[in-house]
Design a protein around this motif. Structure first.
Motif, short mmCIF file in Angstrom:
data_model
loop_
_atom_site.label_atom_id
_atom_site.label_comp_id
_atom_site.label_asym_id
_atom_site.label_seq_id
_atom_site.Cartn_x
_atom_site.Cartn_y
_atom_site.Cartn_z
N VAL A 72 10.62 -45.96 -9.68
CA VAL A 72 9.94 -44.77 -10.21
C VAL A 72 9.11 -44.11 -9.11
CG1 VAL A 72 8.21 -43.98 -11.86
CG2 VAL A 72 9.93 -45.64 -12.58
N ILE A 73 8.49 -44.94 -8.27
CA ILE A 73 7.72 -44.41 -7.14
C ILE A 73 8.65 -43.97 -6.02
CG2 ILE A 73 5.96 -44.97 -5.43
CD1 ILE A 73 4.86 -47.03 -7.41
N VAL A 74 9.64 -44.81 -5.72
CA VAL A 74 10.52 -44.53 -4.58
C VAL A 74 11.24 -43.20 -4.74
CG1 VAL A 74 12.62 -45.29 -3.40
CG2 VAL A 74 10.84 -46.95 -3.96
N TYR A 75 11.78 -42.93 -5.94
CA TYR A 75 12.57 -41.72 -6.13
C TYR A 75 11.72 -40.47 -6.34
CZ TYR A 75 16.97 -44.20 -6.17
OH TYR A 75 18.07 -44.93 -5.79
N ASN A 76 10.41 -40.60 -6.24
CA ASN A 76 9.54 -39.43 -6.23
C ASN A 76 8.88 -39.21 -4.88
OD1 ASN A 76 9.20 -38.16 -9.12
ND2 ASN A 76 9.32 -40.37 -9.44
N LEU A 77 9.31 -39.99 -3.87
CA LEU A 77 8.85 -39.80 -2.50
C LEU A 77 9.83 -38.88 -1.76
CD1 LEU A 77 7.89 -43.47 -1.53
CD2 LEU A 77 6.32 -41.60 -2.02
N PRO A 78 9.39 -38.29 -0.65
CA PRO A 78 10.35 -37.54 0.18
C PRO A 78 11.49 -38.44 0.62
CG PRO A 78 8.09 -37.06 0.85
CD PRO A 78 8.00 -38.17 -0.15
N VAL A 79 12.68 -37.88 0.77
CA VAL A 79 13.87 -38.67 1.06
C VAL A 79 13.71 -39.50 2.32
CG1 VAL A 79 16.33 -38.54 1.60
CG2 VAL A 79 15.35 -37.05 -0.16
N GLN A 80 13.08 -38.94 3.36
CA GLN A 80 12.96 -39.66 4.63
C GLN A 80 12.00 -40.84 4.56
OE1 GLN A 80 12.10 -36.54 4.09
NE2 GLN A 80 10.14 -36.00 5.05
N TRP A 81 11.17 -40.92 3.51
CA TRP A 81 10.22 -42.02 3.37
C TRP A 81 10.70 -43.09 2.39
CZ3 TRP A 81 6.10 -43.27 6.23
CH2 TRP A 81 5.57 -42.31 7.08
#
Length: 340
Positions: A266-275
């Protein structure tokens, strides 16, 4: 008159000395207070400068990593994933060694209560030798059975596996980002829902669709073709055993993935793609402890458990035979004494 003048002069002199002493004490007190204030100011200034320096170092590191992910995305994300995968496997070895040592101590205590220590030690050595002989056919099992030493070769294999996984996931995240946008537009654009593909609704649907695609598309492929076969092959497992390992272990890993990664994603897929690779690499420390135990688990633990059961049964049988022998000898002795 002379006496009065001298008395007046003495009183004035003493009064002047008292005033001078009081003035000196007041000056000394002010100097002391200024010194204390200056020390506290310097301390607070030093603390603030140290905090500012640490913050600046953190900002510089973030900017440097941002530059590397933008300029050299594949090497940077691959190295990030591989490093954290190695750390996770090292922690897995430490955790497994501690658990096995504790279990061994408990088994030793139980065995000490059952029978003679010398006989138990001798039988234990024989059974351990038998278990080692059975597990020698599986090099990956031998790695997991080591509880006293750190296996650097195994960790290096997981680092290598992580380097490849970093490349895979660095390509997956941009791909699934586009797919989830299409899925969100298709779902929210349905006239029956009557919702706009924007704002919170778009974020929720996009995140949920990304997690589902990872769980049911990416994970089965990556586990079957990379995460399980590669460490096992590098450990010396025969290629013909790989399909069976995949069939047995992928379902359990998918369940563990849903338990461990759903909240994190849930957190990962709301971060910028490069992060996203970096965020996943941090969480990979915990996930790698699960994957490394599953991928390197072998038959040695099963052989050891069966050997332990055999030992306990054998000891119980011998104890029962001794009791029966003692009872029969005592009865024969009592019979002979009565005849006498």
């Amino acid at each position: 008159g002379g006496t009065a003048g001298s008395s007046s002069a003495m009183s004035c002199g003493s009064s002047g000395s008292v005033h001078a002493e009081r003035a000196w004490q007041a000056w000394h007190q002010r100097q002391h207070q200024q010194h204390l204030h200056g020390s506290s100011s310097r301390g607070s200034t030093t603390s603030m400068s140290s905090t500012s320096l640490n913050a600046q170092i953190f900002v510089d590191l973030v900017n440097e990593y941002q530059y590397l992910t933008t300029t050299f995305p594949l090497p940077t994300q691959s190295a990030t994933f591989g490093t954290f995968a190695g750390v996770g496997d090292a922690l897995a070895q430490r955790t497994a060694a501690a658990a096995n040592n504790q279990k061994q101590q408990e088994d030793d205590e139980e065995e000490g209560e059952v029978g003679d220590d010398a006989a138990v030690a001798e039988q234990q050595q024989e059974i351990m030798a038998s278990a080692e002989l059975e597990s020698s056919e599986d090099p990956a099992a031998n790695e997991s059975s080591s509880t006293t030493t750190f296996d650097g070769e195994r960790t290096s294999r997981f680092v290598l596996k992580g380097l490849g996984a970093g490349l895979i996931w660095s390509q997956w995240y941009p791909l699934v980002d586009g797919w989830s946008d299409v899925a969100s537009s298709y779902i929210l654009g349905n006239p029956t829902l009557g919702m706009d593909d924007a704002g919170t609704a778009h974020t929720v649907v996009k995140t949920a669709s990304s997690i589902l695609m990872e769980q049911f598309i990416a994970c089965p492929i990556v586990y079957s073709l990379w995460d399980i076969p590669v460490p096992a092959l590098l450990a010396g497992t025969e290629p013909r055993k790989i399909p069976r390992m995949v069939r047995e272990k992928v379902p359990g890993l998918l369940v563990d993935n849903a338990k461990v990664w759903t909240v994190a994603n849930v957190i990962v897929y709301n971060l910028p793609v490069q992060w996203r690779v970096f965020a996943v690499s941090v969480a990979e420390i915990f996930w790698a402890t699960i994957v490394s135990r599953v991928a390197t688990a072998g038959s040695s633990s099963v052989a050891f458990v069966e050997a332990q059961d055999s030992l306990i049964t054998q000891m119980a049988t011998e104890k029962r035979e001794k009791v029966e022998a003692l009872s029969s000898s005592s009865s024969s002795c009592s019979g002979s004494s009565s005849r006498a």
